[in-house]
Scaffold this active site. Sequence first.
Site, PDB file in Angstrom:
ATOM      1  N   SER B  21      -4.294 -10.563  -8.173  1.00  0.00           N
ATOM      2  CA  SER B  21      -5.198 -11.115  -9.190  1.00  0.00           C
ATOM      3  C   SER B  21      -6.634 -11.075  -8.699  1.00  0.00           C
ATOM      4  O   SER B  21      -7.562 -10.755  -9.450  1.00  0.00           O
ATOM      5  CB  SER B  21      -4.853 -12.574  -9.494  1.00  0.00           C
ATOM      6  OG  SER B  21      -3.484 -12.725  -9.708  1.00  0.00           O
ATOM      7  N   LYS B 207       3.934  -7.458  12.488  1.00  0.00           N
ATOM      8  CA  LYS B 207       2.522  -7.259  12.807  1.00  0.00           C
ATOM      9  C   LYS B 207       2.351  -6.728  14.229  1.00  0.00           C
ATOM     10  O   LYS B 207       1.508  -5.860  14.493  1.00  0.00           O
ATOM     11  CB  LYS B 207       1.767  -8.569  12.610  1.00  0.00           C
ATOM     12  CG  LYS B 207       1.690  -8.966  11.128  1.00  0.00           C
ATOM     13  CD  LYS B 207       1.275 -10.419  10.946  1.00  0.00           C
ATOM     14  CE  LYS B 207       1.130 -10.760   9.463  1.00  0.00           C
ATOM     15  NZ  LYS B 207       0.918 -12.208   9.244  1.00  0.00           N
TER      16      LYS B 207
END
Lengths: 435, 435
Positions: B21, B207
Site C-alpha cells: 500500500s 537473512k
Amino acid sequence: MSERREAPVRVALLGCGTVGSEVTRRLLDDADELAARIGAPVELAGIAVRRPDKHPDLPQHLLTADAGELVESDVDVVIELIGGIDPVRGWLLTALRKGKSVVTGNKALLAEHGAELAAAASESGADLYYEAAVAGAIPLLRPLRESLAGDRITRVMGIVNGTTNFILSAMDATGASYAETLDEATRLGYAEADPSADVDGYDAASKAAILASLAFHTRVTASDVHREGIRGISASDIVAAKRLNRTVKLLAICERVVAEDGTESVSARVHPVMIPRSHQLAGVGGAFNAVYVEAEAAGQLMFYGQGAGGAPTASAVLGDFVAAARNRVAGGRGPRESAHAALPVRPMGQTPTRYHISLDVADKPGVLAQIAQVFAVHGVSIAAVRQRDKHSTASLVVVTHLAPDAALQATVSEISKLDVVREVVSVMRVEGEDS
Amino acid sequence: MSERREAPVRVALLGCGTVGSEVTRRLLDDADELAARIGAPVELAGIAVRRPDKHPDLPQHLLTADAGELVESDVDVVIELIGGIDPVRGWLLTALRKGKSVVTGNKALLAEHGAELAAAASESGADLYYEAAVAGAIPLLRPLRESLAGDRITRVMGIVNGTTNFILSAMDATGASYAETLDEATRLGYAEADPSADVDGYDAASKAAILASLAFHTRVTASDVHREGIRGISASDIVAAKRLNRTVKLLAICERVVAEDGTESVSARVHPVMIPRSHQLAGVGGAFNAVYVEAEAAGQLMFYGQGAGGAPTASAVLGDFVAAARNRVAGGRGPRESAHAALPVRPMGQTPTRYHISLDVADKPGVLAQIAQVFAVHGVSIAAVRQRDKHSTASLVVVTHLAPDAALQATVSEISKLDVVREVVSVMRVEGEDS
C-alpha cells in the site's frame, strides 16, 4: 557465475601517496579476485607521480611524471588521488569528455566543480564516482544516491572530519584548552602542521556540499555552505555542555527546510553543536566518522566507520573502481547526478536553529525578566532556563526553541550589551532532543 | 539535468499489504519526482491481490486477481511483495526470463532459490534487486554488493530480526521470563500469533544466507545456516549476562574462516549471543536493526535503522525500483550476483566460537580443578573464571577462548554430568571483547 573473459579494463592512477599506495597494492595483489568480480582482467596502465625517482617500491615501468599524457592514453578508468583543484580539474574533464570513467576522492574539486564534472560525464556516458570524498570507508554516497533514490531525504547530519572530532573528543575527556589539545593532535599526527582545512571547517564544508547535492538533487557548492570551525571552542564551552549532559561535536548539517507556504529550500552548514550524550553521534570518538540520515519513509538511519586513512579510503576507491569497471564490461553505466530539484539554498540567517546560551549575570531580582524581554522582542521562544548562584554573580543558562539564526544572533548581541550581563560564557547551537 | 522524455517504465505490483500500500501510494503521489529521478515517467500497470473486492481504497481499474497474467503482460519491472516460495517463485522466474526486472523483499524465496533467480536474471540481462529482504530500510545489500566490491569482507554480524530484539530488550529491562515477554510482544503487535518464524530464528537465518552470499561471493542457502532461536533463553541467562556487564542478542553472524593451512570457508549462523554492554550492537533496542561489517581495508562499519514496517520497507523497495527503472532508461543493468568464490560452508561444529558457562557447583576444594580438567581434555582454553559463594553451593562462571563449537558442546555435556556440578545455569556463546 560464468562470465566470458573480456578485454582488460585499463586503469590509470593519478597520485600515489598513502591511499594511492594501498590502491596500487590491491590492484596488483588482488588482481584475480578483482577480475572475477568485474568479469574482465584489470590492467594497471600507469601511475602518475610528481617525482618518479621517489617511489622505488612501485613497479618502475608504470611510473610517469606526465599525468596529462597518462589520462590521454588508452585507458578506460582514471583513479585520481592527487587532490586540489588545478591542474586536476583539467585532467579529469579531459578524461570524462573522452568517455573514460573517473573515480576520485577529491572533495575540494567536487564541492566547487562537481556540476561541470557531472555534466562532462553525462555527455560522454562515462561514470563519475567519488565515495572516498566523504566519510572515507563508510558506504554513504551510494546509499544516498541509489538506495534512497525512491525516498525523500529530509536531513543528513554527521561527523565527517576526524581531526576536529579527535580534538573535541580529547577536550571533552581531559578538560584541556583548544590550543593544548591541537598541539597534542599535531604531535600524534591527527592534525596537519597547518590545520586550517580541518579546524576552520573547510574540509567538512566541502563534504556538506557534496552530501546536500546528492541528498536533495540540488547543486550545492562549498561556498553555499555556512561554515564555522572549532578554533573558538573554549574549555568553558565544554564545561557548559557537560552541565547539560551534552557534548560538543563539529557537525555537517544538510536539511530540507519547508517554509509555512510550502516552498522548499536547502540548508547546508558546518558548525560546532551541543548534542545530548545519549545521541548516537555523541559516542563517536577519535578519528571515526558517523552520519545520520533521515528520510520520510526510511526514518532514521546511521552509518558509522573509519573516515580516513590509507586502507579505509582505498576500500571506497576500489569499490567505485569495481563499479565503473563492471559498467565498462556490461556496457552500461551508473546512475547520473541529478540536480533536477534545483532547490534554493537558504541563507544561514534564515535557517531555523536552536541556541544554548550560558551567561554570568548580576545576582539581583528582575535580571531574568530583563533578559527574557530581549528574547521576546526578537521573537525567540525560550525552551528552558537554569539559574545557579555563584558568589556575587549568578549563572544563567538559556536553551531556545527553533528560531531563525539571525534572530538568535541579534538576541545574543543585544543581551551581551545589557548592564546586568557580566559575561557571555558560551553560545552554541544545539541539536537533538534533551533526554 | 536535461533528460529527454522516454517511454514510460511500466511496473506491476504483486501483493498489496502494509508495504505494498505504501509503495502504491508513493508510486502514484510522487510520480513527478520519481520520473525526474528515473528520466522517464512511471506507469503503474496493475496490482495483483488475492481478493480485489477487499481493496476499495486502491484504483479499481488496476486490480487483478491474476498475478500470472499481470507478470506476462507488457510490463518492465515486477515488484513482488506477496512473500513465500510458491507460487511466487514461478512468477518471478517467468518475469526474469522474459527480461523484466524484479524487485522483491522475499527473503525466504531468495534464501532458498536465490541462485536460480540470479541465473535467470543474468541470462536475460534483467535486474534482480532485493534490498528490502534484509534489515528493512537500512541500505545494506547495495553497500555489500557494490561499495565494498573492491574490499574483502571478513565478517557481517547483526541484529536482523526486530521481534526477537524487542523480546530480548524487554527481558533485559524487566527481568521477566521469555513466556511472559512473548505474550506482551504479541499483545503489542511485535510478535505474530504464530511466532515461530521469528523466535526460532528462521527469519534471521534466511537473512544470514542472503548476507553471507553477497559478502563472500558464495551461494549460501538458509539450510546452510546453523540456527538456534530464543525460546530457550531464561531469566537466569539474562541475569548471568548482566553479572558480566553483558546483554543477550539474537545475532546473525557470517564469517570468513581461514584455517591454519590457509584454506577459506564461510560460517553462517544465527543464535543468541552475550555481547558487552559497551558493544555498538548492545544499545540497539526494540524493533531496530543494526548490522556490523568488517572488511580488510575498510575496517569496522556499522549500519543502523528501522528493520521493518510499511514505510521503511517501502523506502528500500522504491530505491531498488528507481535503480531498475534507471537501468531500463539508460539501457544498462546493475551488477550481477557473483558466486565465483564458491567457498565451502563450514559446519557449526567446526566453527570457532567462545562460550560463557555459568554453573552451580558444590562448595568444596578441588571442584575448579576437576572442571578445568574437562576443558583441557577437549582442548578448550579458559579465558576467565569467576567464583562466588552462595549458601552451600558456589557459583562458577567460565568464559572460554575460541574453540571449535563441537569441542565446546562436548565440554559442556561432560561437565553437566560431573557429580560436583549441581546445575548448569546458563550456557551461551559470547562475541566482542570484554571491556
